[in-house]
Design an enzyme around this catalytic site. Structure first.
Site, PDB file in Angstrom:
ATOM      1  N   ARG A 106       0.848  -1.196   0.000  1.00 43.62           N
ATOM      2  CA  ARG A 106       0.000   0.000   0.000  1.00 43.62           C
ATOM      3  C   ARG A 106       0.887   1.252   0.000  1.00 43.62           C
ATOM      4  O   ARG A 106       1.959   1.269   0.630  1.00 43.62           O
ATOM      5  CB  ARG A 106      -0.843  -0.041   1.270  1.00 43.62           C
ATOM      6  CG  ARG A 106      -1.811   1.094   1.450  1.00 43.62           C
ATOM      7  CD  ARG A 106      -2.967   0.979   0.526  1.00 43.62           C
ATOM      8  NE  ARG A 106      -4.079   1.816   0.962  1.00 43.62           N
ATOM      9  CZ  ARG A 106      -5.087   2.153   0.161  1.00 43.62           C
ATOM     10  NH1 ARG A 106      -5.119   1.733  -1.098  1.00 43.62           N
ATOM     11  NH2 ARG A 106      -6.073   2.883   0.620  1.00 43.62           N
ATOM     12  N   THR A 383      -9.722   0.196  -9.538  1.00 39.70           N
ATOM     13  CA  THR A 383      -8.789  -0.736  -8.962  1.00 39.70           C
ATOM     14  C   THR A 383      -8.853  -1.957  -9.833  1.00 39.70           C
ATOM     15  O   THR A 383      -9.733  -2.072 -10.669  1.00 39.70           O
ATOM     16  CB  THR A 383      -9.269  -1.026  -7.524  1.00 39.70           C
ATOM     17  OG1 THR A 383      -9.286   0.198  -6.822  1.00 39.70           O
ATOM     18  CG2 THR A 383      -8.447  -2.054  -6.809  1.00 39.70           C
ATOM     19  N   THR A 401      -4.060  -0.668  -7.200  1.00 38.72           N
ATOM     20  CA  THR A 401      -4.894   0.458  -7.626  1.00 38.72           C
ATOM     21  C   THR A 401      -4.143   1.784  -7.649  1.00 38.72           C
ATOM     22  O   THR A 401      -3.075   1.919  -7.040  1.00 38.72           O
ATOM     23  CB  THR A 401      -6.094   0.611  -6.658  1.00 38.72           C
ATOM     24  OG1 THR A 401      -7.016   1.566  -7.177  1.00 38.72           O
ATOM     25  CG2 THR A 401      -5.656   1.065  -5.270  1.00 38.72           C
TER      26      THR A 401
HETATM   27  O1  DON Z   1      -7.987   0.991  -1.342  1.00 33.87           O
HETATM   28  C1  DON Z   1      -9.167   1.288  -1.509  1.00 33.87           C
HETATM   29  O2  DON Z   1     -10.059   0.874  -0.808  1.00 33.87           O
HETATM   30  C2  DON Z   1      -9.527   2.179  -2.676  1.00 33.87           C
HETATM   31  N1  DON Z   1      -8.399   3.011  -3.012  1.00 33.87           N
HETATM   32  C3  DON Z   1      -9.955   1.317  -3.820  1.00 33.87           C
HETATM   33  C4  DON Z   1     -10.404   2.109  -5.006  1.00 33.87           C
HETATM   34  C5  DON Z   1     -11.211   1.336  -5.965  1.00 33.87           C
HETATM   35  O3  DON Z   1     -11.439   0.177  -5.797  1.00 33.87           O
HETATM   36  C6  DON Z   1     -11.747   2.075  -7.110  1.00 33.87           C
HETATM   37  N2  DON Z   1     -12.397   1.148  -7.988  1.00 33.87           N
HETATM   38  N3  DON Z   1     -13.306   0.988  -8.563  1.00 33.87           N
END
Ligand code: DON
Length: 580
Positions: A106, A383, A401
């Site tokens: 992350r 993502t 993502t």
């Molecule tokens: O880590 C997370 O929860 C978000 N940054 C995820 C973003 C995401 O899944 C966007 N997608 N559709």
């Protein structure tokens, strides 16, 4: 006449027997079929990287090797989510040692990030700053994370795994319908940034059309540096310098010290059990794993299989469970290196029993009446996911993502890649929802070097001690509820992975107090939910996309969610030359 009648009846009986036989072939009684393979399987949101992953397995690479190659390839084919400018989570099962482990790669907040950095002079959140500015970016983790996993579990050389992505960037990718559509939709935002517009659009800011070829020369050079020099190029060398120059030009916070301080972390996964099946999930800094375990513990109090898939009874229980887990998420989840996340309590059967006792099977509880629980004092759009299983039974479940589609929309000039807007996943101000409508507080406040809380939920499920299936999805807040329903559909309802990926889903996240229900849920069910007091909003797709691989009955299976075009499950093959 009589004779004819006899023959017709006999033929009909024979035909019925044939149909019955066909239906009795294992798994073929389902409407949605998986892809079958003998030597492993990959499932990815884009077909070309899926094929690249399958070739890695054919060349003797491990599941982690394939995952590394897919990670870099998706960074070229799916720039709205695939990335080297973002971060994610890789859950790994190693067959040789029978152990599961995870890499938390992350993003981390830059060293000069501060709690109130997204507030304006009047103390209000400026969403433009947290979503679309240079300050929106946290230090990317993908290159370091993929490298760390490869160092421990890779069999093929690093360079071999980056090369297919370099080729794609250098020779060009064929623009798909999905690519063309999202690029056109995001054109106004992406073309506010000159570099992004230049990299991903034709002269005159014109979006590419389906079937055209897009070459990414700067990205090819960046990937070449990563192939030759590993993460040093990105965190200390030529790419680092370009990132910092970009930040200085645009008022961003990532400096050389922040890049050098970035560290991916090996984390012990969380484990749970649901109706006799074992699960391995990602621990914080993702919230997905702990809340999936919490939800399953509550669901075990109900006869979900008997209620029936898609029934109002099942939907009602799912919604009430989602309401509870998302409430707890808002209060208790954050980066475990900065905040004592009460994981044991949240995923305990005792707490699940207490929560189950609060659910009324006849009516919805308004979210205003549901508050995050109090742990006992003692306890401290876009993502993408892909899953891989190799012939030796090693498994990777990986979600990564840039946060929202195309991240911050800002590209690193001269380096060819987009930057994340992951700082938005922190709480800019308590009580103010983020882009996914999620709330939070102290646990997820901005601090230097901290990881923003994630909902990404890579999962591996085990049966009789062996990996059975691996899954995960994009979708922001909706990831947790989507993965939960996949698990229930397979483990409670006995669906195959393709069927379970396809059937309609629903979503509730405590606030806003409404249920999103995909088209395909029966009108009777919806009426019954409304009758119990739920505010139901029907929608097309809730925009999640499960990518699943499995090993079952001696075969490898793959299923890519039908909700997004161009996704694919691909099985590696072995070539035997006649006479060999
Ligand atoms: O880590 C997370 O929860 C978000 N940054 C995820 C973003 C995401 O899944 C966007 N997608 N559709």
């Amino acid at each position: 006449m009589r004779c004819w009648f006899g023959i017709v009846v006999a033929l009909q009986v024979a035909l019925a027997a044939t149909i019955a036989n066909a239906q009795s072939i294992a798994g073929y009684d389902e409407v949605h079929q998986p892809v079958y393979g003998r030597f492993g399987m990959v499932a990815v949101q884009n077909r070309v990287p899926a094929e690249i992953g399958a070739r890695v397995l054919e060349d003797g690479g491990s599941a982690v090797d394939a995952a590394v190659a897919i990670g870099f390839a998706v960074a070229v084919t799916l720039p709205r989510a695939g990335n080297i400018g973002g971060g994610g989570f890789m859950l790994i099962y190693d067959a040789a040692t029978d152990e599961a482990i995870s890499v938390d790669y992350r993003e981390m907040a830059p060293l000069t990030a501060t709690r109130d950095m997204f507030l304006d002079e009047s103390g209000n959140v400026d969403p433009n700053l947290s979503r679309s500015s240079h300050k929106a970016s946290a230090v990317p983790g993908t290159v370091a994370g993929l490298y760390l996993a490869h160092q421990r579990f890779g069999k093929l050389p690093w360079r071999r795994l980056v090369e297919p992505a370099i080729e794609l960037a250098r020779n060009g990718i064929v623009v798909t319908h999905d690519y063309a559509t999202t690029m056109a939709r995001n054109q106004p935002r992406n073309c506010r940034n000159e570099a992004t517009c230049g990299y991903f659009y034709k002269p005159g800011k014109v979006p590419y059309e389906m079937g055209e070829r897009l070459v990414q020369a700067d990205l090819a050079n960046t990937l070449q540096l990563i192939a030759d020099q590993g993460p040093d190029a990105f965190y200390r060398g030529a790419i680092a310098q370009k990132i910092v120059a970009e930040m200085q030009a645009g008022g961003g916070l990532i400096d050389m010290a922040s890049l050098a301080a970035y560290k991916p972390v090996w984390r012990e996964p969380l484990r749970g059990n649901y109706r006799g099946y074992d699960l391995v999930v990602m621990p914080p800094s993702s919230s997905g794993g702990v809340h999936v375990l919490q939800a399953l513990n509550i669901l075990e109090h109900y006869p979900i299989a008997a209620m029936g898939s898609g029934s109002a009874d099942e939907a009602h229980v799912l919604i009430e469970v989602m309401r509870l887990i998302y409430a707890d998420r808002s209060e208790h989840l954050g980066d475990p290196d900065f905040y004592p996340v009460p994981v044991g309590w949240l995923s305990s059967e005792k707490y699940a029993a207490e929560l189950a006792a609060t659910i009324d099977l006849r009516k919805a509880r308004p979210s205003t009446e549901v508050k995050p629980g109090t742990p006992p004092a003692a306890e401290s759009e876009d993502t993408t996911h892909y899953s891989v299983i190799d012939a030796d039974g090693n498994v990777v479940s990986n979600t990564y993502t840039l946060n929202t589609s195309y991240g911050s929309g800002i590209s690193v000039r001269g380096a060819g890649f987009l930057l994340n807007n992951e700082m938005e996943d922190f709480v800019s101000k308590p009580g103010v929802a983020n882009v996914f409508g999620l709330l939070g507080g102290e646990a997820n406040a901005i601090e230097a070097n901290k990881r923003p809380l994630s909902s990404m939920t890579p999962v591996i499920v085990f049966r009789d001690g062996k990996p059975w299936f691996a899954t995960g999805s994009p979708g922001g807040a909706r990831i947790i509820s989507t993965v939960l329903q996949m698990l229930v559909n397979v483990m409670d309802h006995g669906m195959g992975i393709a069927e379970a990926s396809a059937v309609p889903r629903l979503h509730h996240q405590w606030y806003p107090d409404e249920v999103l229900v995909e088209s395909g849920y029966g009108p009777d069910t919806i009426r019954m939910l409304e009758g119990r007091g739920h505010t139901v909003k029907t929608t097309g797709s809730i925009n999640t996309s499960l990518q699943t691989v499995a090993y079952q009955d001696g075969k490898f299976l793959g299923a890519s969610d039908p909700r997004r075009p161009d996704s694919a499950a691909v099985a590696p093959v072995r070539t035997h030359v006649a006479g060999d």
